[in-house]
Write an enzyme that holds these catalytic residues in place. Structure first.
Site, PDB file in Angstrom:
ATOM      1  N   HIS A 266       0.866  -1.199   0.000  1.00  0.00           N
ATOM      2  CA  HIS A 266       0.000   0.000   0.000  1.00  0.00           C
ATOM      3  C   HIS A 266       0.897   1.242   0.000  1.00  0.00           C
ATOM      4  CE1 HIS A 266      -3.413   2.493   0.589  1.00  0.00           C
ATOM      5  NE2 HIS A 266      -3.722   2.245   1.850  1.00  0.00           N
ATOM      6  N   HIS A 307      -2.292  -2.554  -9.493  1.00  0.00           N
ATOM      7  CA  HIS A 307      -3.261  -1.861  -8.636  1.00  0.00           C
ATOM      8  C   HIS A 307      -4.526  -2.702  -8.582  1.00  0.00           C
ATOM      9  CE1 HIS A 307      -5.814   1.313  -6.993  1.00  0.00           C
ATOM     10  NE2 HIS A 307      -4.687   1.903  -6.646  1.00  0.00           N
ATOM     11  N   ASP A 364       2.784   5.286  -6.821  1.00  0.00           N
ATOM     12  CA  ASP A 364       4.028   5.214  -6.034  1.00  0.00           C
ATOM     13  C   ASP A 364       5.277   5.081  -6.893  1.00  0.00           C
ATOM     14  OD1 ASP A 364       1.936   3.460  -3.946  1.00  0.00           O
ATOM     15  OD2 ASP A 364       2.993   5.257  -3.317  1.00  0.00           O
TER      16      ASP A 364
HETATM   17  C1  SDX Z   1      -1.353   2.051  -3.385  1.00  0.00           C
HETATM   18  O1  SDX Z   1      -6.105   0.710  -3.122  1.00  0.00           O
HETATM   19  C2  SDX Z   1      -5.589   1.842  -3.436  1.00  0.00           C
HETATM   20  O2  SDX Z   1      -6.221   2.694  -3.989  1.00  0.00           O
HETATM   21  C3  SDX Z   1      -4.148   2.039  -3.016  1.00  0.00           C
HETATM   22  C4  SDX Z   1      -3.502   3.339  -3.474  1.00  0.00           C
HETATM   23  C5  SDX Z   1      -4.088   4.528  -2.773  1.00  0.00           C
HETATM   24  O3  SDX Z   1      -3.939   5.641  -3.289  1.00  0.00           O
HETATM   25  O4  SDX Z   1      -4.604   4.366  -1.639  1.00  0.00           O
HETATM   26  O5  SDX Z   1      -3.652   3.501  -4.876  1.00  0.00           O
HETATM   27  C6  SDX Z   1      -2.013   3.368  -3.153  1.00  0.00           C
HETATM   28  O6  SDX Z   1      -1.306   1.257  -2.472  1.00  0.00           O
HETATM   29  C7  SDX Z   1      -0.849   1.721  -4.766  1.00  0.00           C
HETATM   30  C8  SDX Z   1      -0.276   0.261  -4.854  1.00  0.00           C
HETATM   31  C9  SDX Z   1       1.150   0.271  -4.295  1.00  0.00           C
HETATM   32  N1  SDX Z   1       1.660  -1.093  -4.165  1.00  0.00           N
HETATM   33  C10 SDX Z   1       2.661  -1.556  -4.970  1.00  0.00           C
HETATM   34  O7  SDX Z   1       3.142  -0.915  -5.906  1.00  0.00           O
HETATM   35  C11 SDX Z   1       3.164  -2.956  -4.578  1.00  0.00           C
HETATM   36  C12 SDX Z   1       3.272  -3.815  -5.844  1.00  0.00           C
HETATM   37  N2  SDX Z   1       1.907  -4.077  -6.324  1.00  0.00           N
HETATM   38  C13 SDX Z   1       1.285  -5.324  -5.893  1.00  0.00           C
HETATM   39  O8  SDX Z   1       1.620  -5.762  -4.625  1.00  0.00           O
HETATM   40  C14 SDX Z   1      -0.192  -5.421  -6.302  1.00  0.00           C
HETATM   41  O9  SDX Z   1      -0.278  -5.002  -7.585  1.00  0.00           O
HETATM   42  C15 SDX Z   1      -1.228  -4.705  -5.470  1.00  0.00           C
HETATM   43  C16 SDX Z   1      -1.165  -5.075  -4.031  1.00  0.00           C
HETATM   44  C17 SDX Z   1      -1.094  -3.232  -5.603  1.00  0.00           C
HETATM   45  C18 SDX Z   1      -2.611  -5.087  -6.022  1.00  0.00           C
HETATM   46  O10 SDX Z   1      -2.737  -6.428  -5.816  1.00  0.00           O
HETATM   47  P1  SDX Z   1      -4.156  -7.170  -6.156  1.00  0.00           P
HETATM   48  O11 SDX Z   1      -5.119  -6.309  -6.802  1.00  0.00           O
HETATM   49  O12 SDX Z   1      -4.587  -7.851  -4.916  1.00  0.00           O
HETATM   50  O13 SDX Z   1      -3.736  -8.117  -7.288  1.00  0.00           O
HETATM   51  P2  SDX Z   1      -3.110  -9.495  -7.060  1.00  0.00           P
HETATM   52  O14 SDX Z   1      -2.132  -9.439  -5.939  1.00  0.00           O
HETATM   53  O15 SDX Z   1      -4.206 -10.479  -6.977  1.00  0.00           O
HETATM   54  O16 SDX Z   1      -2.284  -9.652  -8.417  1.00  0.00           O
HETATM   55  C19 SDX Z   1      -2.955 -10.081  -9.608  1.00  0.00           C
HETATM   56  C20 SDX Z   1      -1.888 -10.846 -10.371  1.00  0.00           C
HETATM   57  C21 SDX Z   1      -1.172 -11.878  -9.501  1.00  0.00           C
HETATM   58  O17 SDX Z   1      -0.748 -12.903 -10.362  1.00  0.00           O
HETATM   59  P3  SDX Z   1      -1.678 -14.257 -10.418  1.00  0.00           P
HETATM   60  O18 SDX Z   1      -1.793 -14.760  -8.986  1.00  0.00           O
HETATM   61  O19 SDX Z   1      -2.995 -13.824 -11.002  1.00  0.00           O
HETATM   62  O20 SDX Z   1      -0.894 -15.204 -11.309  1.00  0.00           O
HETATM   63  O21 SDX Z   1      -0.872  -9.928 -10.809  1.00  0.00           O
HETATM   64  C22 SDX Z   1       0.360 -10.271 -10.174  1.00  0.00           C
HETATM   65  C23 SDX Z   1       0.044 -11.174  -8.995  1.00  0.00           C
HETATM   66  O22 SDX Z   1       1.125 -12.053  -8.751  1.00  0.00           O
HETATM   67  N3  SDX Z   1       0.947  -9.012  -9.715  1.00  0.00           N
HETATM   68  C24 SDX Z   1       2.234  -8.680  -9.853  1.00  0.00           C
HETATM   69  C25 SDX Z   1       2.330  -7.383  -9.333  1.00  0.00           C
HETATM   70  N4  SDX Z   1       1.131  -6.973  -8.911  1.00  0.00           N
HETATM   71  C26 SDX Z   1       0.285  -7.990  -9.136  1.00  0.00           C
HETATM   72  N5  SDX Z   1       3.296  -9.354 -10.341  1.00  0.00           N
HETATM   73  C27 SDX Z   1       4.472  -8.689 -10.311  1.00  0.00           C
HETATM   74  N6  SDX Z   1       4.667  -7.449  -9.850  1.00  0.00           N
HETATM   75  C28 SDX Z   1       3.610  -6.757  -9.347  1.00  0.00           C
HETATM   76  N7  SDX Z   1       3.793  -5.515  -8.889  1.00  0.00           N
END
Ligand code: SDX
Length: 428
Positions: A266, A307, A364
């Site tokens: 996050h 996201h 971010d």
């Molecule tokens: C913020 O919610 C908000 O609005 C948050 C925010 C705000 O202003 O409040 O926008 C701020 O928190 C932005 C996000 C910052 N976080 C990161 O940059 C960390 C890296 N991102 C991931 O951890 C992830 O993308 C999340 C947590 C942001 C979102 O995760 P989801 O929606 O729960 O998606 P998921 O984990 O289910 O991923 C879907 C797929 C998965 O693969 P499969 O299991 O389907 O095979 O995409 C892959 C994940 O492994 N994946 C990634 C990835 N993000 C998702 N693979 C590699 N790198 C990534 N960054």
């Protein structure tokens, strides 16, 4: 409201349930499932991927189209035409302020920036190398001790004063975290400066000389605050709402939001992006890290990408990227980190894995590069996110408390042991 219904036929059930469907101004319809408990069933949605937790008028996001509206105004228009305090007013009251309203609001906020002198001693309880987010969790929660007894959350004026205090004091508390860690004296706020210039003054000023603020940097700081101000029902905002639903005071609720924001998935992602870019080090290593991010057996994720809602692009990242170029141009620095970040973005966005999973740079990804260029240490990045998001948290808290609400109390799918009798230790 059009009388729409969803029909739910429970397996083997003799009857079909009719569930009301509601439509909002924008976005998906929602199915009202509240009557299911009486039927002896719950919905199941770990991570709340498909759950609308409340009705709100504050922020709308369309993840497919990369749309972010605050009270109907697009984020790029606010970033380019408003300042942070005007955005705060909009989020709190629902309308852009008139000239008079803006002047009065700015004065009110800028005259509440000092904290109780007693609170400065709170910092001394921390080690000098404490993570600033740990300090913020503590000191913001401690604000409850200074205002708890003068706060009736059912009194609209009391809620408004709490909002003013939090918006006004977060920059002071945040800058004090930085000063404490580097061993410099705390800088008192200056009411003659605008909100973002005052923050930079408290961060980088020293008592031994007049602080000189670069207006371009102050404007960039202000834009960063605007871009982080609110974002619908994200994890930290939902935490604030849940804490508030028990009747907890707003300072305790905001401290809970800060704790939730800290996680690297996050708000902690901006710090994690810089650490990741540091670890990648050079463009020649990008492919290796992209491969790690794609490897199901490797927990590594490309920080700053992906996201829960945005599956096209994060409109904030676009504005942040432009600001990044402006700041680096103004400072005359061509941070290799930016080159690396842009290379990483290019490569990731042409990779089938990221295209299929709709992983784009989020808010971010670029913010950390700007903050680093301004001279803010990585450990302070999420503190700045918390500072900016405070207005969103308090706007959602106020929206909930000012209307009818119930304590948030989700249920579960229980898969533990069925009832069994205790066995004495001799017989085990
Ligand atoms: C913020 O919610 C908000 O609005 C948050 C925010 C705000 O202003 O409040 O926008 C701020 O928190 C932005 C996000 C910052 N976080 C990161 O940059 C960390 C890296 N991102 C991931 O951890 C992830 O993308 C999340 C947590 C942001 C979102 O995760 P989801 O929606 O729960 O998606 P998921 O984990 O289910 O991923 C879907 C797929 C998965 O693969 P499969 O299991 O389907 O095979 O995409 C892959 C994940 O492994 N994946 C990634 C990835 N993000 C998702 N693979 C590699 N790198 C990534 N960054």
């Amino acid at each position: 409201m059009v009388d729409k219904k969803a029909q739910l036929k429970l397996e083997g059930g003799k009857k079909t349930l009719e569930l009301p469907i509601y439509s909002g101004t924008l976005g998906p319809d929602v199915v009202d499932v509240r009557s299911l408990t009486a039927e002896g069933v719950f919905t199941y949605d770990p991570g709340f991927v498909s759950t609308a937790s409340c009705e709100s008028k504050i922020t709308f996001i369309d993840g497919g189209k990369g749309v972010l509206l605050h009270r109907g105004y697009p984020i790029d228009q606010l970033a380019n035409n408003s300042d942070y305090l005007e955005t705060c007013y909009l989020l709190l009251y629902g309308e852009l302020p008139t000239k008079e309203q803006k002047e009065k609001f700015d004065d009110t906020i800028m005259n509440h920036t000092m904290i109780h002198e007693q609170l400065t001693h709170f910092y001394n309880g921390f080690r000098r190398d404490a993570h600033p987010m740990a300090v913020m969790c503590g000191v913001v929660g401690a604000l409850s001790a200074f205002y708890h007894d003068s706060l009736d959350i059912d009194d609209e004026r009391h809620r408004e004063i709490a909002a003013f205090r939090l918006i006004a004091k977060m920059p002071t508390l945040a800058a004090m975290c930085y000063k404490y860690v580097i061993g410099q004296p705390f800088m008192y706020p200056r009411n003659d400066l605008d909100y973002s210039s005052n923050f930079l003054h408290m961060m980088f000023g020293v008592p031994s000389e007049e602080t000189v603020i670069n207006p371009i940097i102050a404007k960039a700081m202000d834009k960063i605050f605007i871009l982080h101000a609110d974002h619908e029902q994200n994890a930290s905002t939902s935490t604030v709402r849940l804490a508030g639903s028990s009747g907890a005071n707003p300072f305790a609720c905001i401290a809970a939001g800060i704790a939730a924001l800290w996680g690297p998935s996050h708000g902690g992602a901006n710090e994690a992006v810089l650490n990741m870019l540091d670890e990648i080090g050079d463009v020649s290593n990008v492919e290796k890290f992209i491969a790690k991010a794609k490897d199901k057996n490797d927990p590594f994720r490309l920080m700053g990408f992906g996201h829960r809602v945005y599956k096209n692009f994060d409109p904030r990242a676009k504005v942040m990227r432009e600001t990044c170029h402006d700041v680096l141009k103004e400072l005359g620095t061509d941070d290799p980190m930016l080159e690396l970040a842009m290379k990483l973005e290019d490569i990731a966005l042409s990779d089938s894995y990221f295209i299929e999973k709709k992983l784009y740079p989020n808010v971010d990804f670029y913010s950390g590069i700007i903050l680093k260029a301004i001279g803010i240490p990585t450990s302070m990045f999420t503190v700045i996110f918390a500072l900016a998001r405070t207005v969103g948290w308090i706007a959602h808290w106020n929206e909930m408390i000012s209307g009818p609400y119930k304590i948030g109390r989700p249920r579960q799918l229980y898969t533990g042991a069925a009832k069994r009798d205790h066995v004495s230790i001799e017989d085990r």
